[in-house]
Enzyme design. Sequence first.
Site, short mmCIF file in Angstrom:
data_model
loop_
_atom_site.label_atom_id
_atom_site.label_comp_id
_atom_site.label_asym_id
_atom_site.label_seq_id
_atom_site.Cartn_x
_atom_site.Cartn_y
_atom_site.Cartn_z
N HIS A 39 -18.51 -16.14 -14.33
CA HIS A 39 -19.21 -16.93 -13.31
C HIS A 39 -18.22 -17.46 -12.28
CE1 HIS A 39 -22.25 -20.05 -12.06
NE2 HIS A 39 -21.14 -20.68 -11.71
N GLU A 40 -17.11 -18.03 -12.74
CA GLU A 40 -16.13 -18.60 -11.82
C GLU A 40 -15.41 -17.51 -11.02
OE1 GLU A 40 -16.07 -21.66 -11.18
OE2 GLU A 40 -17.37 -22.30 -12.84
N HIS A 43 -17.46 -16.62 -8.03
CA HIS A 43 -17.31 -17.58 -6.93
C HIS A 43 -16.09 -17.22 -6.07
CE1 HIS A 43 -20.52 -20.29 -7.75
NE2 HIS A 43 -20.03 -20.78 -8.87
N GLU A 94 -24.90 -20.19 -7.15
CA GLU A 94 -24.83 -20.35 -8.61
C GLU A 94 -25.59 -19.23 -9.31
OE1 GLU A 94 -22.97 -22.49 -10.37
OE2 GLU A 94 -22.16 -23.07 -8.43
#
Length: 212
Positions: A39-40, A43, A94
């Site tokens: 997930h990070e 980003h 997100e």
Amino acid sequence: VLDTDQVNAMAAPYGHLYVFKGLLDLVDTEDELAAVLGHEVTHVVARHSLKSFKESLLFDLVLSSFKNRKYNDAKTVLALGNLFRELRYSRVHEHEADYHGAHDAILARYDPAGAPAFFGKLLAKYGGGRPSRVESIFSTHPVSTDRISRTQNLDWVQKDNPRYVDSMLSVAQGYADRSQFVGAAKYFEAALKAAPNSADAHRAQAWMLTLS
């Protein structure tokens, strides 16, 4: 790793990832942590923070050009509208990070089911009530129930789709590499069921039999 009990993780714009100790205490499996890291990483790769910063800077420059006081009311309305836009795009970012984070976990041979499992832990820790409409509007993150549902229903998480045999085999191999043969067998069997004529699935099954 940041030595704080807060359950969080964050990504700096140019690739440094920070995981808080509280999050490490919360997760039970490497698969859950892999989903968070994926997930990070998304980003960073998608440049979410840089895009948001540039857009906010541009908007501030536009507002600063309205020097006359008679535009104060218009500036207030525009600033409020921009706030709602930023919150909406934050939630979109997100969801994008959840989506690609689960996929990246597979590429690293981790189980994408770690994503909904992790969001389930967040739900249990911080409460399960669905927020009001106002709270949802002002939230920078999607609600945990939505994130659980979305990550559970990703195409590559469904074990009955023959299109994703390679993904199943990748996850199975990851379990086997970690000597977690129950998890490996589950995904190998799912791959065989989804594509009974797959040579790769049969080879994987034979390899599992040699270990049992």
